[in-house]
Scaffold this motif. Structure first.
Motif, PDB file in Angstrom:
ATOM      1  N   LEU A   1       0.893  -1.405  -0.084  1.00 24.67           N
ATOM      2  CA  LEU A   1      -0.274   0.082  -0.144  1.00 24.67           C
ATOM      3  C   LEU A   1       0.978   1.150   0.054  1.00 24.67           C
ATOM      4  O   LEU A   1       0.755   2.166  -0.846  1.00 24.67           O
ATOM      5  CB  LEU A   1      -1.050  -0.089   1.070  1.00 24.67           C
ATOM      6  CG  LEU A   1      -1.931   1.058   1.271  1.00 24.67           C
ATOM      7  CD1 LEU A   1      -2.962   0.969   0.046  1.00 24.67           C
ATOM      8  CD2 LEU A   1      -2.786   0.747   2.569  1.00 24.67           C
ATOM      9  N   ILE A   2       1.783   1.107   0.775  1.00 25.53           N
ATOM     10  CA  ILE A   2       2.886   2.407   0.792  1.00 25.53           C
ATOM     11  C   ILE A   2       3.363   2.689  -0.480  1.00 25.53           C
ATOM     12  O   ILE A   2       3.384   3.743  -1.029  1.00 25.53           O
ATOM     13  CB  ILE A   2       3.880   2.202   1.925  1.00 25.53           C
ATOM     14  CG1 ILE A   2       3.400   2.272   3.263  1.00 25.53           C
ATOM     15  CG2 ILE A   2       4.980   3.176   1.813  1.00 25.53           C
ATOM     16  CD1 ILE A   2       4.380   1.704   4.361  1.00 25.53           C
ATOM     17  N   LEU A   3       3.827   1.593  -1.228  1.00 27.16           N
ATOM     18  CA  LEU A   3       4.654   1.789  -2.264  1.00 27.16           C
ATOM     19  C   LEU A   3       3.498   2.027  -3.634  1.00 27.16           C
ATOM     20  O   LEU A   3       3.780   2.984  -4.436  1.00 27.16           O
ATOM     21  CB  LEU A   3       5.480   0.513  -2.725  1.00 27.16           C
ATOM     22  CG  LEU A   3       6.505   0.008  -1.639  1.00 27.16           C
ATOM     23  CD1 LEU A   3       6.830  -1.299  -2.047  1.00 27.16           C
ATOM     24  CD2 LEU A   3       7.501   1.086  -1.819  1.00 27.16           C
ATOM     25  N   ALA A   4       2.523   1.666  -3.379  1.00 29.39           N
ATOM     26  CA  ALA A   4       1.490   1.983  -4.430  1.00 29.39           C
ATOM     27  C   ALA A   4       0.931   3.434  -4.378  1.00 29.39           C
ATOM     28  O   ALA A   4       0.792   4.296  -5.221  1.00 29.39           O
ATOM     29  CB  ALA A   4       0.086   0.883  -4.208  1.00 29.39           C
TER      30      ALA A   4
ATOM     31  N   LEU B   1      -4.877  -7.852  13.175  1.00 30.40           N
ATOM     32  CA  LEU B   1      -4.462  -9.225  11.873  1.00 30.40           C
ATOM     33  C   LEU B   1      -5.723  -9.450  11.162  1.00 30.40           C
ATOM     34  O   LEU B   1      -5.319  -9.730  10.070  1.00 30.40           O
ATOM     35  CB  LEU B   1      -3.552 -10.398  12.642  1.00 30.40           C
ATOM     36  CG  LEU B   1      -2.370  -9.983  13.304  1.00 30.40           C
ATOM     37  CD1 LEU B   1      -1.584 -11.473  13.838  1.00 30.40           C
ATOM     38  CD2 LEU B   1      -1.343  -9.118  12.592  1.00 30.40           C
ATOM     39  N   SER B   2      -6.825  -9.502  11.643  1.00 30.66           N
ATOM     40  CA  SER B   2      -7.941  -9.882  11.203  1.00 30.66           C
ATOM     41  C   SER B   2      -8.511  -8.913  10.331  1.00 30.66           C
ATOM     42  O   SER B   2      -9.392  -8.922   9.323  1.00 30.66           O
ATOM     43  CB  SER B   2      -8.976 -10.183  12.130  1.00 30.66           C
ATOM     44  OG  SER B   2      -9.274  -9.318  13.002  1.00 30.66           O
ATOM     45  N   ALA B   3      -7.926  -7.590  10.136  1.00 35.71           N
ATOM     46  CA  ALA B   3      -8.714  -6.487   9.550  1.00 35.71           C
ATOM     47  C   ALA B   3      -8.253  -6.517   8.144  1.00 35.71           C
ATOM     48  O   ALA B   3      -7.203  -6.879   7.636  1.00 35.71           O
ATOM     49  CB  ALA B   3      -8.123  -5.229  10.120  1.00 35.71           C
ATOM     50  N   ASN B   4      -9.404  -5.942   7.262  1.00 34.66           N
ATOM     51  CA  ASN B   4      -9.233  -6.017   5.917  1.00 34.66           C
ATOM     52  C   ASN B   4      -8.734  -4.469   5.516  1.00 34.66           C
ATOM     53  O   ASN B   4      -9.431  -3.598   5.498  1.00 34.66           O
ATOM     54  CB  ASN B   4     -10.510  -6.058   5.273  1.00 34.66           C
ATOM     55  CG  ASN B   4     -10.236  -6.186   3.548  1.00 34.66           C
ATOM     56  OD1 ASN B   4      -9.170  -5.563   2.873  1.00 34.66           O
ATOM     57  ND2 ASN B   4     -11.091  -6.702   2.779  1.00 34.66           N
ATOM     58  N   ILE B   5      -7.569  -4.491   5.303  1.00 35.17           N
ATOM     59  CA  ILE B   5      -6.677  -3.209   5.222  1.00 35.17           C
ATOM     60  C   ILE B   5      -7.209  -2.170   4.204  1.00 35.17           C
ATOM     61  O   ILE B   5      -7.537  -0.983   4.006  1.00 35.17           O
ATOM     62  CB  ILE B   5      -4.950  -3.341   5.031  1.00 35.17           C
ATOM     63  CG1 ILE B   5      -4.733  -3.892   6.490  1.00 35.17           C
ATOM     64  CG2 ILE B   5      -4.449  -2.117   4.643  1.00 35.17           C
ATOM     65  CD1 ILE B   5      -3.120  -4.164   6.486  1.00 35.17           C
ATOM     66  N   GLU B   6      -7.658  -3.226   3.224  1.00 34.41           N
ATOM     67  CA  GLU B   6      -8.258  -2.144   1.911  1.00 34.41           C
ATOM     68  C   GLU B   6      -9.726  -1.632   2.172  1.00 34.41           C
ATOM     69  O   GLU B   6      -9.958  -0.946   1.652  1.00 34.41           O
ATOM     70  CB  GLU B   6      -8.248  -3.166   0.914  1.00 34.41           C
ATOM     71  CG  GLU B   6      -7.029  -3.624   0.152  1.00 34.41           C
ATOM     72  CD  GLU B   6      -7.051  -4.768  -0.640  1.00 34.41           C
ATOM     73  OE1 GLU B   6      -8.155  -5.432  -0.856  1.00 34.41           O
ATOM     74  OE2 GLU B   6      -5.985  -5.380  -1.151  1.00 34.41           O
ATOM     75  N   GLN B   7     -10.457  -2.046   3.307  1.00 37.34           N
ATOM     76  CA  GLN B   7     -11.516  -1.478   3.601  1.00 37.34           C
ATOM     77  C   GLN B   7     -11.513  -0.406   4.907  1.00 37.34           C
ATOM     78  O   GLN B   7     -12.557  -0.121   5.454  1.00 37.34           O
ATOM     79  CB  GLN B   7     -12.426  -2.686   4.115  1.00 37.34           C
ATOM     80  CG  GLN B   7     -12.815  -3.568   3.137  1.00 37.34           C
ATOM     81  CD  GLN B   7     -14.050  -4.578   3.214  1.00 37.34           C
ATOM     82  OE1 GLN B   7     -14.338  -4.571   4.309  1.00 37.34           O
ATOM     83  NE2 GLN B   7     -14.385  -5.252   1.995  1.00 37.34           N
ATOM     84  N   VAL B   8     -10.134  -0.114   4.995  1.00 37.58           N
ATOM     85  CA  VAL B   8     -10.044   0.959   6.402  1.00 37.58           C
ATOM     86  C   VAL B   8      -9.348   1.949   5.635  1.00 37.58           C
ATOM     87  O   VAL B   8      -8.606   1.983   4.568  1.00 37.58           O
ATOM     88  CB  VAL B   8      -9.471   0.526   7.381  1.00 37.58           C
ATOM     89  CG1 VAL B   8     -10.053  -0.556   8.309  1.00 37.58           C
ATOM     90  CG2 VAL B   8      -7.970  -0.035   7.123  1.00 37.58           C
ATOM     91  N   PRO B   9      -9.666   3.248   6.203  1.00 36.93           N
ATOM     92  CA  PRO B   9      -8.935   4.477   5.505  1.00 36.93           C
ATOM     93  C   PRO B   9      -7.333   4.592   5.628  1.00 36.93           C
ATOM     94  O   PRO B   9      -6.875   5.795   5.732  1.00 36.93           O
ATOM     95  CB  PRO B   9      -9.587   5.484   6.098  1.00 36.93           C
ATOM     96  CG  PRO B   9     -10.067   5.131   7.287  1.00 36.93           C
ATOM     97  CD  PRO B   9     -10.294   3.700   7.202  1.00 36.93           C
ATOM     98  N   LEU B  10      -6.801   3.740   5.929  1.00 34.64           N
ATOM     99  CA  LEU B  10      -5.285   3.592   6.073  1.00 34.64           C
ATOM    100  C   LEU B  10      -4.575   4.259   4.817  1.00 34.64           C
ATOM    101  O   LEU B  10      -3.608   5.000   4.999  1.00 34.64           O
ATOM    102  CB  LEU B  10      -4.781   2.257   6.207  1.00 34.64           C
ATOM    103  CG  LEU B  10      -3.295   1.992   6.811  1.00 34.64           C
ATOM    104  CD1 LEU B  10      -2.881   2.918   8.061  1.00 34.64           C
ATOM    105  CD2 LEU B  10      -2.643   0.751   6.893  1.00 34.64           C
ATOM    106  N   ALA B  11      -4.938   3.772   3.722  1.00 31.77           N
ATOM    107  CA  ALA B  11      -4.212   4.547   2.596  1.00 31.77           C
ATOM    108  C   ALA B  11      -4.393   6.076   2.635  1.00 31.77           C
ATOM    109  O   ALA B  11      -3.233   6.596   2.073  1.00 31.77           O
ATOM    110  CB  ALA B  11      -5.078   4.193   1.155  1.00 31.77           C
TER     111      ALA B  11
END
Length: 134
Positions: A26-29, A104-114
């Motif tokens: 995600l960081i690199l993207a 660890l169970s979180a779907n990173i693509e569904q949280v605003p981490l990006a």
């Protein structure tokens, strides 16, 4: 991948490694999407660290004392975590002024981490704007 970072990742449990690799991608993207140029990948304080020109470092790690989470660390002397708490009050758990806690169970693509990562990678261009220009 930087060989030192690869060696560190290879020593994580499978679920932690998977989650950390997802954050790394995600960081690199985000850096590529925003045309931020080269992203330096190193180990700092024994943790994978990522930085781009014009931004502040982002570190990621898993620790055996907290086996069900990873942490995404931001420089504690910035107003990044303060801003994230303001705009993403309920989306994350935080560790003081330095980290976002990710299960660890979180779907990173569904949280605003990006969005948070994007703000950190461009921090020095945004730091004087109210709420980092959000």
């Amino acid at each position: 991948m930087n060989p030192d970072v690869q060696a560190k990742f290879d020593n994580y449990p499978k679920d932690a490694r998977r989650q950390l690799e997802t954050v790394r991608k995600l960081i690199l993207a985000i850096a590529a999407e925003n045309k931020l140029g080269y992203v330096e990948e190193t180990l700092k304080w024994g943790e994978a660290s990522y930085s781009a020109k014009g931004g502040t470092a982002i570190r990621i790690d898993w620790k055996p004392k907290d086996p069900d989470i990873i942490k995404v660390f931001f420089h504690c002397q910035t107003n990044l975590i303060e801003t994230f708490k303001e705009i993403y009050r309920d989306e994350f758990e935080y560790e003081g002024s330095r980290a976002i806690v990710i299960p660890l169970s979180a779907n990173i693509e569904q949280v605003p981490l990006a969005h948070c990562i994007g703000l950190a990678l461009q921090y020095h261009n945004l730091k004087n704007l109210p709420l980092l220009g959000v």
